[in-house]
Design a protein around this motif. Structure first.
Motif, PDB file in Angstrom:
ATOM      1  N   LYS A  33      71.434  46.817  25.050  1.00  0.00           N
ATOM      2  CA  LYS A  33      71.084  45.193  24.131  1.00  0.00           C
ATOM      3  C   LYS A  33      69.769  44.982  24.165  1.00  0.00           C
ATOM      4  CE  LYS A  33      72.362  40.348  25.038  1.00  0.00           C
ATOM      5  NZ  LYS A  33      73.031  39.845  25.732  1.00  0.00           N
ATOM      6  N   VAL A  34      69.544  45.358  22.551  1.00  0.00           N
ATOM      7  CA  VAL A  34      68.216  44.697  22.456  1.00  0.00           C
ATOM      8  C   VAL A  34      68.276  43.210  21.907  1.00  0.00           C
ATOM      9  CG1 VAL A  34      66.604  45.285  20.466  1.00  0.00           C
ATOM     10  CG2 VAL A  34      68.116  46.678  21.770  1.00  0.00           C
ATOM     11  N   GLU A  35      66.828  42.209  22.174  1.00  0.00           N
ATOM     12  CA  GLU A  35      67.049  40.806  21.621  1.00  0.00           C
ATOM     13  C   GLU A  35      65.500  41.078  20.909  1.00  0.00           C
ATOM     14  OE1 GLU A  35      67.305  36.566  23.159  1.00  0.00           O
ATOM     15  OE2 GLU A  35      66.997  38.360  24.595  1.00  0.00           O
ATOM     16  N   LEU A  36      65.744  40.882  20.084  1.00  0.00           N
ATOM     17  CA  LEU A  36      64.300  40.832  19.097  1.00  0.00           C
ATOM     18  C   LEU A  36      63.920  38.858  19.523  1.00  0.00           C
ATOM     19  CD1 LEU A  36      64.526  42.709  16.067  1.00  0.00           C
ATOM     20  CD2 LEU A  36      63.344  43.645  18.166  1.00  0.00           C
ATOM     21  N   VAL A  37      62.536  39.222  19.738  1.00  0.00           N
ATOM     22  CA  VAL A  37      61.935  37.574  19.449  1.00  0.00           C
ATOM     23  C   VAL A  37      60.857  37.794  18.363  1.00  0.00           C
ATOM     24  CG1 VAL A  37      60.858  35.462  21.190  1.00  0.00           C
ATOM     25  CG2 VAL A  37      62.376  37.122  22.219  1.00  0.00           C
ATOM     26  N   PHE A  38      60.472  36.127  17.761  1.00  0.00           N
ATOM     27  CA  PHE A  38      60.009  36.741  16.396  1.00  0.00           C
ATOM     28  C   PHE A  38      59.210  35.359  16.250  1.00  0.00           C
ATOM     29  CE2 PHE A  38      59.017  35.918  11.632  1.00  0.00           C
ATOM     30  CZ  PHE A  38      57.400  36.949  11.658  1.00  0.00           C
ATOM     31  N   ASN A  39      58.267  35.281  16.505  1.00  0.00           N
ATOM     32  CA  ASN A  39      57.700  33.510  16.346  1.00  0.00           C
ATOM     33  C   ASN A  39      57.081  33.315  15.105  1.00  0.00           C
ATOM     34  OD1 ASN A  39      56.139  31.309  16.237  1.00  0.00           O
ATOM     35  ND2 ASN A  39      55.724  31.653  18.643  1.00  0.00           N
ATOM     36  N   ILE A  40      57.725  32.811  13.995  1.00  0.00           N
ATOM     37  CA  ILE A  40      57.255  32.858  12.633  1.00  0.00           C
ATOM     38  C   ILE A  40      55.698  31.980  12.520  1.00  0.00           C
ATOM     39  CG2 ILE A  40      58.370  31.036  11.108  1.00  0.00           C
ATOM     40  CD1 ILE A  40      60.734  31.367  11.582  1.00  0.00           C
ATOM     41  N   ALA A  41      55.592  30.676  13.329  1.00  0.00           N
ATOM     42  CA  ALA A  41      54.331  30.327  13.277  1.00  0.00           C
ATOM     43  C   ALA A  41      53.185  30.948  13.829  1.00  0.00           C
ATOM     44  CB  ALA A  41      54.114  28.471  14.273  1.00  0.00           C
ATOM     45  N   THR A  42      53.353  31.913  14.229  1.00  0.00           N
ATOM     46  CA  THR A  42      51.836  32.564  14.344  1.00  0.00           C
ATOM     47  C   THR A  42      51.911  34.354  14.186  1.00  0.00           C
ATOM     48  OG1 THR A  42      53.478  34.040  16.706  1.00  0.00           O
ATOM     49  CG2 THR A  42      51.820  31.875  16.771  1.00  0.00           C
ATOM     50  N   SER A  43      53.189  34.541  12.377  1.00  0.00           N
ATOM     51  CA  SER A  43      53.772  35.336  12.388  1.00  0.00           C
ATOM     52  C   SER A  43      51.993  35.754  11.067  1.00  0.00           C
ATOM     53  CB  SER A  43      54.322  35.186  11.378  1.00  0.00           C
ATOM     54  OG  SER A  43      54.499  36.904  10.395  1.00  0.00           O
ATOM     55  N   GLU A  48      51.527  29.318   4.363  1.00  0.00           N
ATOM     56  CA  GLU A  48      51.784  28.163   4.627  1.00  0.00           C
ATOM     57  C   GLU A  48      53.181  27.850   4.492  1.00  0.00           C
ATOM     58  OE1 GLU A  48      50.622  26.697   7.198  1.00  0.00           O
ATOM     59  OE2 GLU A  48      49.124  28.734   7.943  1.00  0.00           O
ATOM     60  N   GLU A  49      52.769  27.888   3.021  1.00  0.00           N
ATOM     61  CA  GLU A  49      54.166  27.349   2.074  1.00  0.00           C
ATOM     62  C   GLU A  49      55.714  28.231   2.562  1.00  0.00           C
ATOM     63  OE1 GLU A  49      51.854  28.459   0.466  1.00  0.00           O
ATOM     64  OE2 GLU A  49      50.606  26.354  -0.279  1.00  0.00           O
ATOM     65  N   LEU A  53      58.186  26.773   4.957  1.00  0.00           N
ATOM     66  CA  LEU A  53      59.813  26.920   4.431  1.00  0.00           C
ATOM     67  C   LEU A  53      61.287  28.084   5.513  1.00  0.00           C
ATOM     68  CD1 LEU A  53      61.678  26.852   1.682  1.00  0.00           C
ATOM     69  CD2 LEU A  53      61.175  29.124   1.171  1.00  0.00           C
ATOM     70  N   LEU A  54      60.389  28.871   5.874  1.00  0.00           N
ATOM     71  CA  LEU A  54      61.624  29.557   7.029  1.00  0.00           C
ATOM     72  C   LEU A  54      61.129  28.305   8.491  1.00  0.00           C
ATOM     73  CD1 LEU A  54      59.556  32.936   7.235  1.00  0.00           C
ATOM     74  CD2 LEU A  54      61.514  32.138   6.695  1.00  0.00           C
ATOM     75  N   LEU A  55      59.969  27.880   8.433  1.00  0.00           N
ATOM     76  CA  LEU A  55      60.555  27.163   9.853  1.00  0.00           C
ATOM     77  C   LEU A  55      61.260  25.817   9.419  1.00  0.00           C
ATOM     78  CD1 LEU A  55      57.193  26.264  10.914  1.00  0.00           C
ATOM     79  CD2 LEU A  55      58.883  27.079  12.132  1.00  0.00           C
ATOM     80  N   VAL A  99      64.380  31.191  -3.389  1.00  0.00           N
ATOM     81  CA  VAL A  99      64.316  29.518  -3.937  1.00  0.00           C
ATOM     82  C   VAL A  99      65.170  30.402  -5.144  1.00  0.00           C
ATOM     83  CG1 VAL A  99      63.550  28.346  -5.355  1.00  0.00           C
ATOM     84  CG2 VAL A  99      61.822  29.473  -3.675  1.00  0.00           C
ATOM     85  N   GLN A 100      66.570  29.419  -4.645  1.00  0.00           N
ATOM     86  CA  GLN A 100      66.981  29.336  -5.981  1.00  0.00           C
ATOM     87  C   GLN A 100      66.834  28.686  -7.056  1.00  0.00           C
ATOM     88  OE1 GLN A 100      71.158  27.404  -4.492  1.00  0.00           O
ATOM     89  NE2 GLN A 100      71.776  29.236  -3.764  1.00  0.00           N
ATOM     90  N   LYS A 101      67.280  28.915  -7.941  1.00  0.00           N
ATOM     91  CA  LYS A 101      66.929  28.463  -9.534  1.00  0.00           C
ATOM     92  C   LYS A 101      67.353  27.084  -9.697  1.00  0.00           C
ATOM     93  CE  LYS A 101      66.196  32.613 -12.008  1.00  0.00           C
ATOM     94  NZ  LYS A 101      67.095  33.528 -13.122  1.00  0.00           N
ATOM     95  N   LYS A 102      67.000  25.841 -10.500  1.00  0.00           N
ATOM     96  CA  LYS A 102      67.977  25.187 -10.366  1.00  0.00           C
ATOM     97  C   LYS A 102      68.716  24.774 -11.636  1.00  0.00           C
ATOM     98  CE  LYS A 102      66.097  19.823 -10.787  1.00  0.00           C
ATOM     99  NZ  LYS A 102      65.844  18.992  -9.833  1.00  0.00           N
ATOM    100  N   ARG A 103      69.805  24.984 -11.369  1.00  0.00           N
ATOM    101  CA  ARG A 103      70.953  24.264 -12.178  1.00  0.00           C
ATOM    102  C   ARG A 103      70.529  23.297 -13.704  1.00  0.00           C
ATOM    103  NH1 ARG A 103      75.397  21.758 -13.669  1.00  0.00           N
ATOM    104  NH2 ARG A 103      76.543  22.327 -14.342  1.00  0.00           N
TER     105      ARG A 103
END
Length: 135
Positions: A33-43, A48-49, A53-55, A99-103
């Motif tokens: 069993k494999v568990e990946l731990v990924f920190n978005i803030a320190t990536s 920054e945008e 968006l990811l957070l 990012v979805q296109k605006k309808r």
């Protein structure tokens, strides 16, 4: 922009443990069993945008420290589970960054309006014909 698998491997903490499921005695001996731990803030991959968006989009999947956990235990091989977990992480990041296109609202066609009015008229005519005549 989503990083490649090799780049993701450098920024991810990998934890292994025994998984359940099929395998018999093999499961009791091997940590597949494999568990990946990924920190978005320190990536370092994201601007920054993109990070904001990811957070925002992955807030429900983050723990208290802001880590994203991905678990893979479908295969009996630890290597295959690592590859599967990296693919899951890549797909999740790419879907979250889209990012979805605006309808643009379109005008209702005249034919649709006419058809609706004809259906209304036909229904009211049908109901009018059902009424008993009063002499």
């Amino acid at each position: 922009m989503v990083p490649s698998k090799e780049e993701l491997f450098k920024e991810v903490l990998i934890k292994t443990s025994r998984s359940g499921g099929k395998g018999g005695q093999h499961v009791n001996k091997v940590s597949s069993k494999v568990e990946l731990v990924f920190n978005i803030a320190t990536s370092s991959f994201f601007t920054e945008e993109e990070r904001a968006l990811l957070l925002e989009r992955l807030a429900s999947r983050l723990d208290a420290e802001g880590n994203l956990h991905i678990v893979a235990q479908e295969d009996r091989s630890q290597l295959l589970n690592k590859q599967r977990a990296i693919l899951k992480l890549g797909n999740l990041l790419s879907k979250s960054l889209q990012v979805q296109k605006k309808r643009k609202p379109t005008k209702v066609p005249k034919a649709v309006i006419e058809k609706r009015l004809q259906n209304k008229a036909a229904k009211s005519e049908k109901k009018r014909n059902r009424k008993s005549l009063d002499f």
